[in-house]
Write an enzyme that holds these catalytic residues in place. Sequence first.
Site, PDB file in Angstrom:
ATOM      1  N   HIS A 193       0.883  -1.169   0.000  1.00 37.19           N
ATOM      2  CA  HIS A 193       0.000   0.000   0.000  1.00 37.19           C
ATOM      3  C   HIS A 193       0.921   1.219   0.000  1.00 37.19           C
ATOM      4  O   HIS A 193       2.017   1.159   0.586  1.00 37.19           O
ATOM      5  CB  HIS A 193      -0.832   0.087   1.270  1.00 37.19           C
ATOM      6  CG  HIS A 193      -1.748  -1.061   1.527  1.00 37.19           C
ATOM      7  ND1 HIS A 193      -1.358  -2.197   2.167  1.00 37.19           N
ATOM      8  CD2 HIS A 193      -3.072  -1.213   1.256  1.00 37.19           C
ATOM      9  CE1 HIS A 193      -2.380  -3.017   2.269  1.00 37.19           C
ATOM     10  NE2 HIS A 193      -3.435  -2.454   1.730  1.00 37.19           N
ATOM     11  N   ASP A 197       2.324   1.924   3.289  1.00 36.08           N
ATOM     12  CA  ASP A 197       3.248   0.935   3.875  1.00 36.08           C
ATOM     13  C   ASP A 197       4.680   1.358   3.625  1.00 36.08           C
ATOM     14  O   ASP A 197       5.539   1.219   4.494  1.00 36.08           O
ATOM     15  CB  ASP A 197       3.132  -0.455   3.221  1.00 36.08           C
ATOM     16  CG  ASP A 197       1.759  -1.065   3.319  1.00 36.08           C
ATOM     17  OD1 ASP A 197       0.985  -0.630   4.187  1.00 36.08           O
ATOM     18  OD2 ASP A 197       1.473  -1.971   2.509  1.00 36.08           O
ATOM     19  N   GLU A 235      -9.004 -13.557  -2.233  1.00 35.40           N
ATOM     20  CA  GLU A 235      -8.275 -13.923  -1.014  1.00 35.40           C
ATOM     21  C   GLU A 235      -8.989 -15.075  -0.315  1.00 35.40           C
ATOM     22  O   GLU A 235     -10.210 -15.031  -0.093  1.00 35.40           O
ATOM     23  CB  GLU A 235      -8.156 -12.718  -0.070  1.00 35.40           C
ATOM     24  CG  GLU A 235      -7.460 -13.121   1.221  1.00 35.40           C
ATOM     25  CD  GLU A 235      -7.221 -11.992   2.207  1.00 35.40           C
ATOM     26  OE1 GLU A 235      -6.810 -10.903   1.783  1.00 35.40           O
ATOM     27  OE2 GLU A 235      -7.448 -12.226   3.406  1.00 35.40           O
ATOM     28  N   HIS A 239     -10.964 -14.125   2.843  1.00 36.98           N
ATOM     29  CA  HIS A 239     -12.181 -13.360   2.550  1.00 36.98           C
ATOM     30  C   HIS A 239     -13.274 -14.289   2.027  1.00 36.98           C
ATOM     31  O   HIS A 239     -14.459 -14.063   2.270  1.00 36.98           O
ATOM     32  CB  HIS A 239     -11.898 -12.265   1.521  1.00 36.98           C
ATOM     33  CG  HIS A 239     -10.907 -11.242   1.999  1.00 36.98           C
ATOM     34  ND1 HIS A 239     -10.502 -10.186   1.238  1.00 36.98           N
ATOM     35  CD2 HIS A 239     -10.246 -11.140   3.185  1.00 36.98           C
ATOM     36  CE1 HIS A 239      -9.630  -9.450   1.921  1.00 36.98           C
ATOM     37  NE2 HIS A 239      -9.451 -10.030   3.100  1.00 36.98           N
ATOM     38  N   ASP A 294      -4.746 -13.681  -3.206  1.00 36.18           N
ATOM     39  CA  ASP A 294      -4.113 -13.427  -1.917  1.00 36.18           C
ATOM     40  C   ASP A 294      -4.118 -14.745  -1.166  1.00 36.18           C
ATOM     41  O   ASP A 294      -5.155 -15.223  -0.689  1.00 36.18           O
ATOM     42  CB  ASP A 294      -4.832 -12.308  -1.143  1.00 36.18           C
ATOM     43  CG  ASP A 294      -4.250 -10.941  -1.488  1.00 36.18           C
ATOM     44  OD1 ASP A 294      -3.386 -10.877  -2.390  1.00 36.18           O
ATOM     45  OD2 ASP A 294      -4.641  -9.939  -0.855  1.00 36.18           O
ATOM     46  N   ASP A 319      -5.806 -14.021   8.601  1.00 28.73           N
ATOM     47  CA  ASP A 319      -4.671 -13.881   7.676  1.00 28.73           C
ATOM     48  C   ASP A 319      -3.497 -14.786   8.043  1.00 28.73           C
ATOM     49  O   ASP A 319      -2.354 -14.326   8.207  1.00 28.73           O
ATOM     50  CB  ASP A 319      -4.184 -12.413   7.636  1.00 28.73           C
ATOM     51  CG  ASP A 319      -5.095 -11.516   6.804  1.00 28.73           C
ATOM     52  OD1 ASP A 319      -5.880 -12.043   6.003  1.00 28.73           O
ATOM     53  OD2 ASP A 319      -5.017 -10.279   6.968  1.00 28.73           O
ATOM     54  N   ASP A 332      -0.731 -12.627   1.585  1.00 31.79           N
ATOM     55  CA  ASP A 332      -1.367 -11.621   2.444  1.00 31.79           C
ATOM     56  C   ASP A 332      -1.630 -12.311   3.784  1.00 31.79           C
ATOM     57  O   ASP A 332      -2.759 -12.668   4.121  1.00 31.79           O
ATOM     58  CB  ASP A 332      -2.654 -11.115   1.798  1.00 31.79           C
ATOM     59  CG  ASP A 332      -3.205  -9.904   2.546  1.00 31.79           C
ATOM     60  OD1 ASP A 332      -2.632  -9.551   3.584  1.00 31.79           O
ATOM     61  OD2 ASP A 332      -4.214  -9.334   2.089  1.00 31.79           O
TER      62      ASP A 332
HETATM   63  C1  XLS Z   1      -7.560  -6.698   4.052  1.00 32.38           C
HETATM   64  C2  XLS Z   1      -7.123  -6.869   2.679  1.00 32.38           C
HETATM   65  C3  XLS Z   1      -6.024  -5.914   2.222  1.00 32.38           C
HETATM   66  C4  XLS Z   1      -5.879  -5.914   0.729  1.00 32.38           C
HETATM   67  C5  XLS Z   1      -5.071  -4.791   0.197  1.00 32.38           C
HETATM   68  O1  XLS Z   1      -8.262  -7.510   4.609  1.00 32.38           O
HETATM   69  O2  XLS Z   1      -6.779  -8.212   2.522  1.00 32.38           O
HETATM   70  O3  XLS Z   1      -4.828  -6.214   2.850  1.00 32.38           O
HETATM   71  O4  XLS Z   1      -5.342  -7.113   0.256  1.00 32.38           O
HETATM   72  O5  XLS Z   1      -5.559  -3.563   0.583  1.00 32.38           O
HETATM   73 CA    CA Z   2      -5.895  -9.227   0.777  1.00 34.64          CA
HETATM   74 CA    CA Z   3      -7.326 -10.240   4.664  1.00 36.47          CA
END
Ligand code: XLS
Ligand code: CA
Ligand code: CA
Length: 440
Positions: A103, A106, A270, A273, A298, A311, A341
Amino acid sequence: MAKTYFPKVQKAIPYEGKDSKNPFAFKYYNKEQRVGSKTMGEHLRFSVAYWHSLLGNGADMFGGASFERDWRQPSDPMDRSKETLDAAFEFFEKLGIDYYCFHDRDIAPEGSSFSHSIKNLQTIVGLAKQMQKATGVKLLWGTANLFGSPIYSQGAGTSPNAHVMAHAAAQVKNAIDATKELGGENYVFWGGREGYETLLNTDLKHEQEQMAKFFHMAVDYKKKIGFKGQFLIEPKPCEPTKHQYDTDAATTLSFLREYDLLDHFKLNIEANHATLAGHTFEHELAVASAAGKLGSVDANRGDLLLGWDTDQFPTDIYSTTLAMLIILKQGGLGKGGLNFDAKVRRSSNDPHDLFHAHIGGMDAFARGLLVAHAIIEDKVFSRFIAERYRSFDSGIGAKIMSGKVGFRELEQWIIKEGKPELESARQEMLENILNSYLVR
Ligand code: XLS
Ligand code: CA
Ligand code: CA
């Protein structure tokens, strides 16, 4: 001698094969090994997530930092960012990973004004560019942090305040510029604050239209500056908002279709998610892939007993195999990759744990790749599936699919043919076959 942040790892992590007991060696990931038409490195395109692996300090909702990395010690924010960049590239090189993701906030700190923030970002991008050149490490994707600052507490692109929306746009513009400057292969949009908490104060339709405008402006800007990377949207159902607009793959695809954006975006799926959305990882991958929109992944995992975005690093070979089956079937991820991630646990306080975490994730996906490749070569499931749908290849099935018959004709056909006979779907047998590949 230059400062080292990972003294226990002197040289790049080697591949030692599955019988190795060396915790600092790959057991399955052998970057140059060919699997079908590509090398493992080309198939998997692994990436480190800057925010978790370089900035993570073990903090969670219940407690502050449980470890402080050496590279986060300088008190001046720009010095801290520079030292973090040094540690990052030492880590990438020693791990032997090809990509990283970040990001904007970051890699460079927010300044005292917007122009100051731009300057900070550009300075660090200049340094990162040199380090990429020196090491060969590339940028898989960049993104903007539109969720950390208090100004985004009521949304960024979907804020009820146009001034905030403009600020988010200005920030994304600069993050796309940074990504382009670093040769980023994708740019990700994750709408952490793009959702709502209560409909009592929310015009849902208005916010969705704002979001669409935001994306259209991004697409226009991308064209204007000639950025060749792929735009990706990352679905997530909740956290931080109660309801996020990009809830899951199907919802996001339908949003893109409704607002005439489908040609310009793919999805970044991801694993954690997916499970938060009440789906499996492979379901989300399959939905995105079926629409020709699976752009990147991800790679992490959630914990089914904890209902939040934990995560964790991926270790489940069953899951990586199912994921790689979908990725291989669509011919790979193109410009996308497998971005970890994922964060080490609060109790994993030694920086070398970052190696164990990534080695485990890379080996889990390498195994998944090998198993998925063997399954595809042997046509185990594809043959079964083709056979299961064979009634659509000819006769009445072919007529249905080509639109040659309607309800009337089908009624006549059923009156004549009578009741269908069903064949077993053989789920248990297929599960056994999958396991037989996994334990080899
Ligand atoms: C948060 C997300 C974030 C995205 C990028 O839950 O996974 O890290 O991958 O902004
Ligand atoms: Ca992510
Ligand atoms: Ca995440």
